[in-house]
Scaffold this motif. Structure first.
Motif, PDB file in Angstrom:
ATOM      1  N   GLY A  22       0.804  -1.208   0.000  1.00 43.77           N
ATOM      2  CA  GLY A  22       0.000   0.000   0.000  1.00 43.77           C
ATOM      3  C   GLY A  22       0.841   1.263   0.000  1.00 43.77           C
ATOM      4  N   ARG A  23       0.149   2.398   0.047  1.00 39.78           N
ATOM      5  CA  ARG A  23       0.814   3.690  -0.021  1.00 39.78           C
ATOM      6  C   ARG A  23       1.662   3.968   1.218  1.00 39.78           C
ATOM      7  NH1 ARG A  23      -1.819   7.950   0.545  1.00 39.78           N
ATOM      8  NH2 ARG A  23      -3.683   6.996   1.472  1.00 39.78           N
ATOM      9  N   LEU A  24       2.724   4.736   1.023  1.00 33.02           N
ATOM     10  CA  LEU A  24       3.536   5.222   2.138  1.00 33.02           C
ATOM     11  C   LEU A  24       2.774   6.354   2.824  1.00 33.02           C
ATOM     12  CD1 LEU A  24       6.197   5.433   3.753  1.00 33.02           C
ATOM     13  CD2 LEU A  24       7.035   6.990   1.961  1.00 33.02           C
ATOM     14  N   LEU A  25       2.472   6.179   4.112  1.00 32.54           N
ATOM     15  CA  LEU A  25       1.748   7.187   4.860  1.00 32.54           C
ATOM     16  C   LEU A  25       2.699   8.129   5.588  1.00 32.54           C
ATOM     17  CD1 LEU A  25      -1.036   4.895   6.384  1.00 32.54           C
ATOM     18  CD2 LEU A  25      -1.081   6.205   4.230  1.00 32.54           C
ATOM     19  N   ASP A  26       3.768   7.565   6.171  1.00 34.78           N
ATOM     20  CA  ASP A  26       4.696   8.386   6.939  1.00 34.78           C
ATOM     21  C   ASP A  26       5.975   7.594   7.166  1.00 34.78           C
ATOM     22  OD1 ASP A  26       5.634  10.581   8.324  1.00 34.78           O
ATOM     23  OD2 ASP A  26       4.748   9.975  10.234  1.00 34.78           O
ATOM     24  N   PHE A  27       7.083   8.297   7.413  1.00 32.44           N
ATOM     25  CA  PHE A  27       8.323   7.636   7.838  1.00 32.44           C
ATOM     26  C   PHE A  27       9.158   8.635   8.619  1.00 32.44           C
ATOM     27  CE2 PHE A  27       9.748   9.797   4.074  1.00 32.44           C
ATOM     28  CZ  PHE A  27      11.116   9.999   4.221  1.00 32.44           C
ATOM     29  N   GLN A  28       9.961   8.100   9.530  1.00 37.23           N
ATOM     30  CA  GLN A  28      10.838   8.955  10.329  1.00 37.23           C
ATOM     31  C   GLN A  28      12.053   8.174  10.779  1.00 37.23           C
ATOM     32  OE1 GLN A  28       9.190  10.093  14.181  1.00 37.23           O
ATOM     33  NE2 GLN A  28       7.767   8.358  14.134  1.00 37.23           N
ATOM     34  N   GLY A  29      13.181   8.867  10.907  1.00 38.63           N
ATOM     35  CA  GLY A  29      14.398   8.238  11.381  1.00 38.63           C
ATOM     36  C   GLY A  29      14.298   7.879  12.847  1.00 38.63           C
ATOM     37  N   ILE A  30      14.991   6.808  13.224  1.00 34.94           N
ATOM     38  CA  ILE A  30      15.018   6.347  14.616  1.00 34.94           C
ATOM     39  C   ILE A  30      16.337   6.796  15.228  1.00 34.94           C
ATOM     40  CG2 ILE A  30      14.914   4.341  16.145  1.00 34.94           C
ATOM     41  CD1 ILE A  30      13.419   2.857  13.919  1.00 34.94           C
TER      42      ILE A  30
END
Length: 316
Positions: A22-30
């Protein structure tokens, strides 16, 4: 933030398309990692962790995938490589080897109690039992030989008290090296710290970050784990926590007499390994926007392990 290789949204969307999640909703570095670049990734079909491998040879990566498949198939709460539409679990992103894995539920425990420690001991025993008859071989790049060479290189930069502590530990490793390598073996997590385990309430729900995993003496894995989970306020060993962890482990995989004999030595070896790696990280990443753990924590723990009252539970 410990993201060594930044990833743009278009690059990530292109990478994720073959997984058909599915679509990418969000991402963030850890921010927590110190050796690889990690990202939380939210997709329409679930939550995942993306890891770009920054350290170690690429030929070792199939080992991690195979080991996690074995542990996942044994019903352990571990991540595993999600396969794309062509069955590939290991791919490339931004010129780095990359893995997409399910994000496990739960939170890290900063102040563990006896029950937490017992569950960690049980999980560690299950990992060892699942692999000791069919070990997937991988020699760690931070083993005894590395400790001896890295320690010798770092000695000139330490003060007199530090160098005396480290020199004594290195001499002990050299003297006991053959005995340590002859101990019962399995596959090891080799980095089972509190920030690599998740709990939901009092239930252990996940174990992550297997990128230091290797084959080797099971006692080494136990020492590393106990050195982080079973601490008192001064960096010494919290006996009730330690007894809970060791007792739960021994209930599934009894210790041997050779392991009991080398137990104090192995606790010190576990301290040396992380004191040295943290000293190197502090030197190499000084001034960079990277999480660096305090080397002094393991210097203090090594000093505290010079006299070990805690014994392994051995069935007589």
């Amino acid at each position: 933030m410990s993201v060594f290789t930044p990833v743009s949204r278009p690059e990530l969307e292109t990478f994720l398309a073959p997984y058909e999640l599915g679509r990418l909703l969000d991402f963030q570095g850890i921010a927590a990692g110190t050796e690889n670049s990690n990202f939380f990734v939210s997709l329409e079909k679930g939550e995942f962790v993306l890891t770009l491998i920054e350290r170690g040879p690429a030929e070792d990566l199939p080992f991690f995938i195979d080991l996690l498949d074995v542990l996942h198939d044994a019903d352990m709460p571990v991540p595993y490589a999600v396969r794309d539409r062509d069955g590939h679990g290991l791919r490339q992103l931004c010129g780095k080897p990359a893995l997409l894995q399910p994000r496990l539920a739960g939170k890290h425990v900063k102040a563990p109690n006896n029950q937490h420690c017992a569950q960690v001991g049980e999980l560690l025993a299950h990992i060892h039992l699942a692999t000791r008859e069919r070990i997937i071989e991988r020699r760690t790049d931070r083993g005894l030989d590395w400790m001896l060479s890295a320690g010798a290189e770092l000695l000139p930069g330490l003060d007199a008290e530090q160098s005396g502590l480290l020199r004594s530990a290195l001499q002990e490793i050299e003297a006991h090296k053959a005995q340590i390598l002859a101990l019962p073996r399995a596959n090891l997590h080799a980095d089972l710290f509190r920030d690599n385990v998740m709990f939901e309430g009092t239930h252990l729900s996940g174990l992550i970050d297997f990128y230091n995993a290797c084959s080797g003496p099971m006692l080494y894995d136990i020492a590393i784990t106990l050195n982080d989970w079973c601490l008192d306020a001064d960096g010494g060993i919290d006996l009730p926590h330690a007894q809970a962890l060791l007792g739960a482990y021994a209930g599934l995989r009894p210790f041997t007499a050779a392991e009991a004999e080398l137990w104090p030595v192995m606790l010190r070896v576990g301290c040396v390994r992380f004191w040295l790696s943290r000293l190197i990280a502090a030197r190499d990443f000084a001034g960079m926007d990277v999480t660096i753990h305090d080397p002094r924590e393991f210097e203090v723990r090594l000093a505290q392990r010079q006299h070990v009252a805690l014994k392994l539970p051995i069935a007589l």
